[in-house]
Write a protein that holds these residues in place. Structure first.
Motif, PDB file in Angstrom:
ATOM      1  N   ASP A 172       0.785  -1.207  -0.092  1.00 24.85           N
ATOM      2  CA  ASP A 172       0.044  -0.202   0.069  1.00 24.85           C
ATOM      3  C   ASP A 172       0.756   1.239   0.006  1.00 24.85           C
ATOM      4  N   ALA A 173       0.163   2.031  -0.807  1.00 23.88           N
ATOM      5  CA  ALA A 173       1.192   3.678  -0.856  1.00 23.88           C
ATOM      6  C   ALA A 173       0.096   4.698  -1.155  1.00 23.88           C
ATOM      7  N   TRP A 174      -0.227   5.520  -0.140  1.00 26.61           N
ATOM      8  CA  TRP A 174      -1.616   6.282  -0.232  1.00 26.61           C
ATOM      9  C   TRP A 174      -0.855   7.689  -0.219  1.00 26.61           C
ATOM     10  N   ALA A 175      -1.023   8.537  -0.946  1.00 29.89           N
ATOM     11  CA  ALA A 175      -0.527   9.970  -1.191  1.00 29.89           C
ATOM     12  C   ALA A 175      -1.581  10.952  -0.499  1.00 29.89           C
ATOM     13  N   MET A 176      -1.108  11.935   0.005  1.00 29.02           N
ATOM     14  CA  MET A 176      -1.861  13.063   0.693  1.00 29.02           C
ATOM     15  C   MET A 176      -2.572  13.694  -0.329  1.00 29.02           C
ATOM     16  N   GLU A 177      -1.809  14.345  -1.477  1.00 26.55           N
ATOM     17  CA  GLU A 177      -2.337  14.997  -2.670  1.00 26.55           C
ATOM     18  C   GLU A 177      -1.561  14.286  -3.965  1.00 26.55           C
ATOM     19  N   PRO A 178      -2.130  14.508  -5.251  1.00 25.55           N
ATOM     20  CA  PRO A 178      -1.514  13.939  -6.396  1.00 25.55           C
ATOM     21  C   PRO A 178      -0.237  14.995  -6.967  1.00 25.55           C
ATOM     22  N   ASN A 179      -0.415  16.332  -6.447  1.00 24.87           N
ATOM     23  CA  ASN A 179       0.416  17.207  -6.740  1.00 24.87           C
ATOM     24  C   ASN A 179       1.332  17.828  -5.737  1.00 24.87           C
ATOM     25  N   MET A 180       2.433  18.350  -5.824  1.00 20.13           N
ATOM     26  CA  MET A 180       3.281  19.108  -4.952  1.00 20.13           C
ATOM     27  C   MET A 180       2.315  20.326  -4.421  1.00 20.13           C
ATOM     28  N   GLN A 181       2.419  20.686  -3.137  1.00 22.11           N
ATOM     29  CA  GLN A 181       1.601  21.477  -2.524  1.00 22.11           C
ATOM     30  C   GLN A 181       2.726  22.908  -1.902  1.00 22.11           C
ATOM     31  N   LEU A 182       2.214  23.925  -2.072  1.00 22.57           N
ATOM     32  CA  LEU A 182       3.056  25.106  -1.378  1.00 22.57           C
ATOM     33  C   LEU A 182       2.841  25.092  -0.068  1.00 22.57           C
ATOM     34  N   ALA A 183       3.786  25.344   0.787  1.00 22.78           N
ATOM     35  CA  ALA A 183       4.020  25.280   2.159  1.00 22.78           C
ATOM     36  C   ALA A 183       3.135  26.586   2.685  1.00 22.78           C
ATOM     37  N   THR A 184       1.966  26.752   2.452  1.00 24.09           N
ATOM     38  CA  THR A 184       1.221  27.922   2.928  1.00 24.09           C
ATOM     39  C   THR A 184       0.336  27.330   4.018  1.00 24.09           C
ATOM     40  N   PRO A 185      -0.010  28.288   5.259  1.00 28.29           N
ATOM     41  CA  PRO A 185      -0.687  27.850   6.195  1.00 28.29           C
ATOM     42  C   PRO A 185      -1.875  26.796   5.668  1.00 28.29           C
ATOM     43  N   LEU A 192       8.530   9.934 -10.048  1.00 26.11           N
ATOM     44  CA  LEU A 192       7.811   9.842 -11.346  1.00 26.11           C
ATOM     45  C   LEU A 192       6.783  11.013 -11.425  1.00 26.11           C
ATOM     46  N   GLU A 193       6.088  11.152  -9.976  1.00 24.15           N
ATOM     47  CA  GLU A 193       4.998  12.151 -10.277  1.00 24.15           C
ATOM     48  C   GLU A 193       5.033  13.335  -9.441  1.00 24.15           C
ATOM     49  N   GLN A 194       6.115  13.471  -8.860  1.00 24.80           N
ATOM     50  CA  GLN A 194       6.494  14.683  -7.954  1.00 24.80           C
ATOM     51  C   GLN A 194       7.663  15.488  -8.546  1.00 24.80           C
ATOM     52  N   LYS A 195       8.772  14.700  -8.862  1.00 17.84           N
ATOM     53  CA  LYS A 195       9.954  15.477  -9.441  1.00 17.84           C
ATOM     54  C   LYS A 195      10.666  16.391  -8.210  1.00 17.84           C
ATOM     55  N   PRO A 196      10.892  16.074  -6.983  1.00 17.07           N
ATOM     56  CA  PRO A 196      11.139  16.723  -5.807  1.00 17.07           C
ATOM     57  C   PRO A 196      12.875  16.828  -6.157  1.00 17.07           C
ATOM     58  N   ASP A 197      13.481  17.530  -5.286  1.00 17.35           N
ATOM     59  CA  ASP A 197      14.960  17.861  -5.233  1.00 17.35           C
ATOM     60  C   ASP A 197      15.708  16.945  -3.886  1.00 17.35           C
ATOM     61  N   THR A 198      14.426  16.783  -3.098  1.00 15.28           N
ATOM     62  CA  THR A 198      14.824  15.952  -1.870  1.00 15.28           C
ATOM     63  C   THR A 198      13.699  15.303  -1.659  1.00 15.28           C
ATOM     64  N   ILE A 199      14.229  13.884  -0.910  1.00 14.63           N
ATOM     65  CA  ILE A 199      13.408  12.834  -0.507  1.00 14.63           C
ATOM     66  C   ILE A 199      13.886  12.445   0.717  1.00 14.63           C
ATOM     67  N   VAL A 242      13.768  11.035 -16.029  1.00 13.67           N
ATOM     68  CA  VAL A 242      12.998  12.173 -15.485  1.00 13.67           C
ATOM     69  C   VAL A 242      13.676  13.706 -15.439  1.00 13.67           C
ATOM     70  N   TYR A 243      15.053  13.590 -14.710  1.00 18.29           N
ATOM     71  CA  TYR A 243      15.986  14.590 -14.592  1.00 18.29           C
ATOM     72  C   TYR A 243      17.079  14.965 -15.766  1.00 18.29           C
ATOM     73  N   GLY A 244      17.219  13.788 -16.329  1.00 21.17           N
ATOM     74  CA  GLY A 244      18.348  14.072 -17.435  1.00 21.17           C
ATOM     75  C   GLY A 244      19.707  13.412 -16.632  1.00 21.17           C
ATOM     76  N   PRO A 245      20.711  13.491 -17.799  1.00 20.56           N
ATOM     77  CA  PRO A 245      22.024  12.739 -17.239  1.00 20.56           C
ATOM     78  C   PRO A 245      22.841  13.639 -16.190  1.00 20.56           C
ATOM     79  N   ASP A 246      22.646  14.928 -15.887  1.00 22.43           N
ATOM     80  CA  ASP A 246      23.322  15.780 -14.809  1.00 22.43           C
ATOM     81  C   ASP A 246      22.742  15.153 -13.594  1.00 22.43           C
ATOM     82  N   LYS A 247      23.577  14.343 -12.795  1.00 22.86           N
ATOM     83  CA  LYS A 247      23.410  13.812 -11.506  1.00 22.86           C
ATOM     84  C   LYS A 247      23.158  14.934 -10.435  1.00 22.86           C
ATOM     85  N   LYS A 248      23.493  16.033 -10.688  1.00 21.98           N
ATOM     86  CA  LYS A 248      23.526  17.207  -9.654  1.00 21.98           C
ATOM     87  C   LYS A 248      22.108  17.609  -9.745  1.00 21.98           C
ATOM     88  N   LYS A 249      21.256  17.322 -10.794  1.00 19.37           N
ATOM     89  CA  LYS A 249      19.572  17.436 -10.737  1.00 19.37           C
ATOM     90  C   LYS A 249      18.833  16.545 -10.134  1.00 19.37           C
TER      91      LYS A 249
END
Length: 427
Positions: free
Chosen positions: A198-211, A300-307, A351-358
């Motif tokens: 099981d893997a249940w996401a809170m939202e399908p897309n990234m959320q701005l850190a608003t109140p 695949l779905e969120q493309k973050p820079d930190t996990i 998803v990010y390309g060959p540059d591992k820094k990304k």
């Protein structure tokens, strides 16, 4: 007869008079010519000064007595066998924010290495998630909400649960909320809860850190694994909601509501599409599961820079079993962290390309069971998660005592339940 008039003097001497007049005029002209003064204009040249060479003694230049910060190459992070956690009175997690005030631009949309604003002096905040540290402005939390986090152990093959054992899950939830609360508003975040298949996401897309979105995290997790109640854990749900959950896996992103009062408030169930599992993990009998499914969703779905991954153990799709004739389960393949690291790298390449820094950092926190020695958790982090942490230039830590992360109110509750259930848990 009258006498003729006598001629005047000039009449008698007309010719001589004319001569005299002409002579006078010429005399005047001669005098004028003689008196003429020729003026000569003398144009002086500008004076030029020539400097004569002077021999002066030369002095050697002295080095400035100013300390200079030298930027050293950052060594590759090494896995720590044990993380010493400071007292919770310094609120965990802690952010080291930039000294310059103002909103950092881009919100992840600007291309370039790291943050698009770092080149003009801004730096991304550092997040501390139970000892694992990383920088980022787009972060995903992959958090274990299953029985291994909240059970008091097993007896006769069945897990036991007490309010005392569930204090671990409550503390993890609360510290996750604290971290989200301290995210700057220009950051993006999302959360996915997982256990086994099981893997249940809170939202399908990234959320701005608003109140509003920070409160959404609290609302989503509020009912999860309450301390008291007759239930097992949040993913152990009856047949009716389980059917809706399973159908939603094939229709992501489909929201599922009306879940039991010990599960998440809502869910976006996720599984890696079959075509992508075949592409990235063709020889994994179980496909992407457990924490690996949550990380695959993030990439695949969120493309973050930190996990950040919080887990109690290591399980991947290369671990599979079969049922023998006597009904026992037999392991037919082992976990293979190197294969998982290779699969996730192939995913990031697309998803990010060959540059591992990304590529994102995949930071891992391993939770040691309450009352258990943390040696096993250290081995899980070093031996099994080691290839993943190393491949993604990340950080890792071990929670050897969840009580270190509790605030004062939680510690009082912990002591109360330990007095009531602690001895029962150890039996």
């Amino acid at each position: 007869m009258s006498k003729p008039k006598k001629k005047g003097f000039f009449a008698k001497h007309a010719k001589s008079s004319a001569a005299m007049i002409s002579l006078g005029i010429h005399a005047v002209l001669i005098l004028v010519a003689i008196s003429f003064v020729a003026v000569t204009v003398i144009q002086k040249e500008d004076k030029q000064f020539e400097a004569k060479p002077v021999n002066r003694p030369k002095q050697k230049l002295k080095k400035l007595q100013v300390p200079v910060k030298m930027k050293k190459n950052k060594p590759k992070p090494k896995l720590r066998k044990r993380v010493v956690v400071k007292n919770i009175q310094r609120k965990t997690p802690e952010f080291k924010m930039p000294e310059i005030s103002g909103v950092k631009g881009g919100l992840g949309a600007m291309e370039g290495s790291g943050s698009g604003m770092e080149s003009i002096g801004f730096s991304m905040p550092e997040m501390d998630f139970f000892g694992a540290k990383a920088k980022g402005e787009k972060v995903v939390f992959v958090v274990h909400f299953g029985p291994a986090t909240i059970s008091a152990g097993s007896k006769n093959g069945k897990d036991k649960y007490t309010p005392f054992s569930r204090m671990t899950g409550l503390t993890i939830r609360n510290r996750l909320e604290d971290l989200v609360d301290t995210l700057p508003e220009y950051t993006l975040f999302n959360v996915i809860a997982y256990f086994a298949g099981d893997a249940w996401a809170m939202e399908p897309n990234m959320q701005l850190a608003t109140p509003v979105n920070k409160q959404k995290v609290k609302d989503w997790m509020d009912p999860v694994n309450p301390l008291e109640g007759d239930y097992q854990y949040c993913f152990a749900i009856p047949k009716e909601p389980r059917g809706r959950i399973n159908r939603a896996y094939n229709n992501y992103p489909k929201r599922v509501d009306n879940l039991p009062d010990y599960s998440t408030k809502w869910a976006y169930p996720y599984s890696v599409p079959a075509a992508l599992e075949k592409k990235y993990a063709p020889d994994a009998p179980g496909g992407f599961m457990h924490w690996g499914r949550g990380v695959a969703w993030a990439i695949l779905e969120q493309k973050p820079d930190t996990i950040f991954v919080l887990t109690t153990n290591y399980i991947d799709g290369w671990n599979d079993t079969k049922t023998k004739a006597n009904g026992e389960r037999e392991k037919i393949s082992d976990n293979n962290p190197r294969k998982m690291a290779k699969a996730l790298s192939a995913m990031c390449l697309d998803v990010y390309g060959p540059d591992k820094k990304k590529w994102p950092t995949i930071n891992v926190v391993v939770l040691a069971k309450a009352g258990k020695n943390s040696d096993g958790a250290n081995r899980v982090l070093g031996e099994q998660f080691g290839p993943i942490v190393k491949s993604f230039n990340a950080d890792g830590s071990v929670i050897d005592d969840i009580k270190k992360f509790m605030n004062e109110q939680e510690q009082k509750l912990y002591s109360k339940y330990m007095a009531e259930y602690g001895n029962k848990q150890s039996n």
